[in-house]
Design a protein around this motif. Sequence first.
Motif, PDB file in Angstrom:
ATOM      1  N   GLU A 176      -0.284  -8.611   0.912  1.00 11.95           N
ATOM      2  CA  GLU A 176       0.343  -7.672   1.845  1.00 11.95           C
ATOM      3  C   GLU A 176       0.457  -8.303   3.219  1.00 11.95           C
ATOM      4  O   GLU A 176      -0.487  -8.928   3.699  1.00 11.95           O
ATOM      5  CB  GLU A 176      -0.476  -6.387   1.924  1.00 11.95           C
ATOM      6  N   LEU A 177       1.614  -8.149   3.825  1.00  9.30           N
ATOM      7  CA  LEU A 177       1.866  -8.685   5.161  1.00  9.30           C
ATOM      8  C   LEU A 177       2.101  -7.535   6.124  1.00  9.30           C
ATOM      9  O   LEU A 177       2.865  -6.619   5.820  1.00  9.30           O
ATOM     10  CB  LEU A 177       3.095  -9.597   5.157  1.00  9.30           C
ATOM     11  N   ASP A 178       1.452  -7.607   7.280  1.00  3.37           N
ATOM     12  CA  ASP A 178       1.734  -6.586   8.287  1.00  3.37           C
ATOM     13  C   ASP A 178       3.046  -6.940   8.986  1.00  3.37           C
ATOM     14  O   ASP A 178       3.615  -8.020   8.809  1.00  3.37           O
ATOM     15  CB  ASP A 178       0.583  -6.434   9.274  1.00  3.37           C
ATOM     16  N   THR A 179       3.544  -6.030   9.781  1.00  2.24           N
ATOM     17  CA  THR A 179       4.841  -6.199  10.432  1.00  2.24           C
ATOM     18  C   THR A 179       4.876  -7.433  11.323  1.00  2.24           C
ATOM     19  O   THR A 179       5.847  -8.196  11.302  1.00  2.24           O
ATOM     20  CB  THR A 179       5.192  -4.940  11.257  1.00  2.24           C
ATOM     21  N   ALA A 180       3.809  -7.663  12.085  1.00  2.98           N
ATOM     22  CA  ALA A 180       3.772  -8.820  12.989  1.00  2.98           C
ATOM     23  C   ALA A 180       3.854 -10.124  12.199  1.00  2.98           C
ATOM     24  O   ALA A 180       4.563 -11.056  12.595  1.00  2.98           O
ATOM     25  CB  ALA A 180       2.503  -8.786  13.836  1.00  2.98           C
ATOM     26  N   THR A 181       3.153 -10.194  11.080  1.00  4.87           N
ATOM     27  CA  THR A 181       3.180 -11.401  10.246  1.00  4.87           C
ATOM     28  C   THR A 181       4.574 -11.607   9.655  1.00  4.87           C
ATOM     29  O   THR A 181       5.082 -12.723   9.618  1.00  4.87           O
ATOM     30  CB  THR A 181       2.130 -11.322   9.130  1.00  4.87           C
ATOM     31  N   PHE A 182       5.196 -10.524   9.221  1.00  2.00           N
ATOM     32  CA  PHE A 182       6.551 -10.607   8.671  1.00  2.00           C
ATOM     33  C   PHE A 182       7.512 -11.197   9.694  1.00  2.00           C
ATOM     34  O   PHE A 182       8.296 -12.095   9.388  1.00  2.00           O
ATOM     35  CB  PHE A 182       7.018  -9.225   8.217  1.00  2.00           C
ATOM     36  N   TYR A 183       7.449 -10.697  10.931  1.00  3.70           N
ATOM     37  CA  TYR A 183       8.345 -11.206  11.976  1.00  3.70           C
ATOM     38  C   TYR A 183       8.002 -12.652  12.351  1.00  3.70           C
ATOM     39  O   TYR A 183       8.890 -13.451  12.636  1.00  3.70           O
ATOM     40  CB  TYR A 183       8.333 -10.303  13.208  1.00  3.70           C
ATOM     41  N   ALA A 184       6.724 -12.991  12.342  1.00  7.86           N
ATOM     42  CA  ALA A 184       6.325 -14.374  12.634  1.00  7.86           C
ATOM     43  C   ALA A 184       6.873 -15.316  11.560  1.00  7.86           C
ATOM     44  O   ALA A 184       7.355 -16.414  11.866  1.00  7.86           O
ATOM     45  CB  ALA A 184       4.807 -14.480  12.729  1.00  7.86           C
ATOM     46  N   ILE A 185       6.816 -14.901  10.306  1.00 11.30           N
ATOM     47  CA  ILE A 185       7.355 -15.715   9.214  1.00 11.30           C
ATOM     48  C   ILE A 185       8.862 -15.871   9.387  1.00 11.30           C
ATOM     49  O   ILE A 185       9.408 -16.964   9.209  1.00 11.30           O
ATOM     50  CB  ILE A 185       7.007 -15.109   7.838  1.00 11.30           C
ATOM     51  N   ASP A 186       9.543 -14.792   9.740  1.00  9.31           N
ATOM     52  CA  ASP A 186      10.991 -14.841   9.950  1.00  9.31           C
ATOM     53  C   ASP A 186      11.351 -15.863  11.032  1.00  9.31           C
ATOM     54  O   ASP A 186      12.270 -16.668  10.859  1.00  9.31           O
ATOM     55  CB  ASP A 186      11.513 -13.451  10.317  1.00  9.31           C
ATOM     56  N   GLU A 187      10.621 -15.858  12.146  1.00 12.17           N
ATOM     57  CA  GLU A 187      10.862 -16.827  13.226  1.00 12.17           C
ATOM     58  C   GLU A 187      10.551 -18.251  12.752  1.00 12.17           C
ATOM     59  O   GLU A 187      11.259 -19.197  13.082  1.00 12.17           O
ATOM     60  CB  GLU A 187      10.028 -16.482  14.474  1.00 12.17           C
ATOM     61  N   HIS A 188       9.476 -18.381  11.987  1.00 13.29           N
ATOM     62  CA  HIS A 188       9.079 -19.690  11.452  1.00 13.29           C
ATOM     63  C   HIS A 188      10.177 -20.239  10.533  1.00 13.29           C
ATOM     64  O   HIS A 188      10.517 -21.426  10.599  1.00 13.29           O
ATOM     65  CB  HIS A 188       7.753 -19.546  10.706  1.00 13.29           C
ATOM     66  N   VAL A 189      10.745 -19.395   9.705  1.00 16.61           N
ATOM     67  CA  VAL A 189      11.811 -19.813   8.795  1.00 16.61           C
ATOM     68  C   VAL A 189      13.027 -20.289   9.589  1.00 16.61           C
ATOM     69  O   VAL A 189      13.621 -21.328   9.267  1.00 16.61           O
ATOM     70  CB  VAL A 189      12.188 -18.679   7.813  1.00 16.61           C
ATOM     71  N   LYS A 190      13.400 -19.552  10.636  1.00 16.66           N
ATOM     72  CA  LYS A 190      14.527 -19.976  11.478  1.00 16.66           C
ATOM     73  C   LYS A 190      14.254 -21.356  12.073  1.00 16.66           C
ATOM     74  O   LYS A 190      15.139 -22.220  12.102  1.00 16.66           O
ATOM     75  CB  LYS A 190      14.762 -18.961  12.598  1.00 16.66           C
TER      76      LYS A 190
END
Length: 160
Positions: free
Chosen positions: A111-125
């Motif tokens: 399970e990923l919290d919202t902050a982790t999800f957004y951090a992953i999204d930025e990391h992917v970019k």
Amino acid sequence: MAPIDAMVFADVAKSVPKENITGLSQQMAVRAYNAISDHLKDLQLTNGNSRDYFIGNAICSHLRNWWRGTTSPVSMIVESSGQYGISKGLFSSFPVTIDRHKKWTIVENLELDTATFYAIDEHVKYLIDMRDQMKVFLMKEKLDKSRVNSYISSNKSLSI
């Protein structure tokens, strides 16, 4: 930078199976260093080499985990198959387990919290941008080398 190094290596060393390309999650080394660096001030190890010591120790742990296997997840840079929203083919840090045959498997469905999800999204970019820059650089290097070799072969009597 380790995921980028892994992507470059995978792109250049095509004969190496991608499952054999892993990287040390830099966070592991930095966290280990930061967690105990304050405690080292009383020791003589803080002469500037202590960070190198902990990074070296993290590398040894990485290799030991890969060699011996793990019973609980560890962090390792490996190629994504699309887990956790990280595009297939990108190298990134994942939670993995390693079996006795030295095969790693990404632990899925954490399970990923919202902050982790957004951090992953930025990391992917960031990873996609760096991958694209790396490909342009490698193509330019290959083109430049080809032009130089072509010039030299067509001017065999080149004098310096």
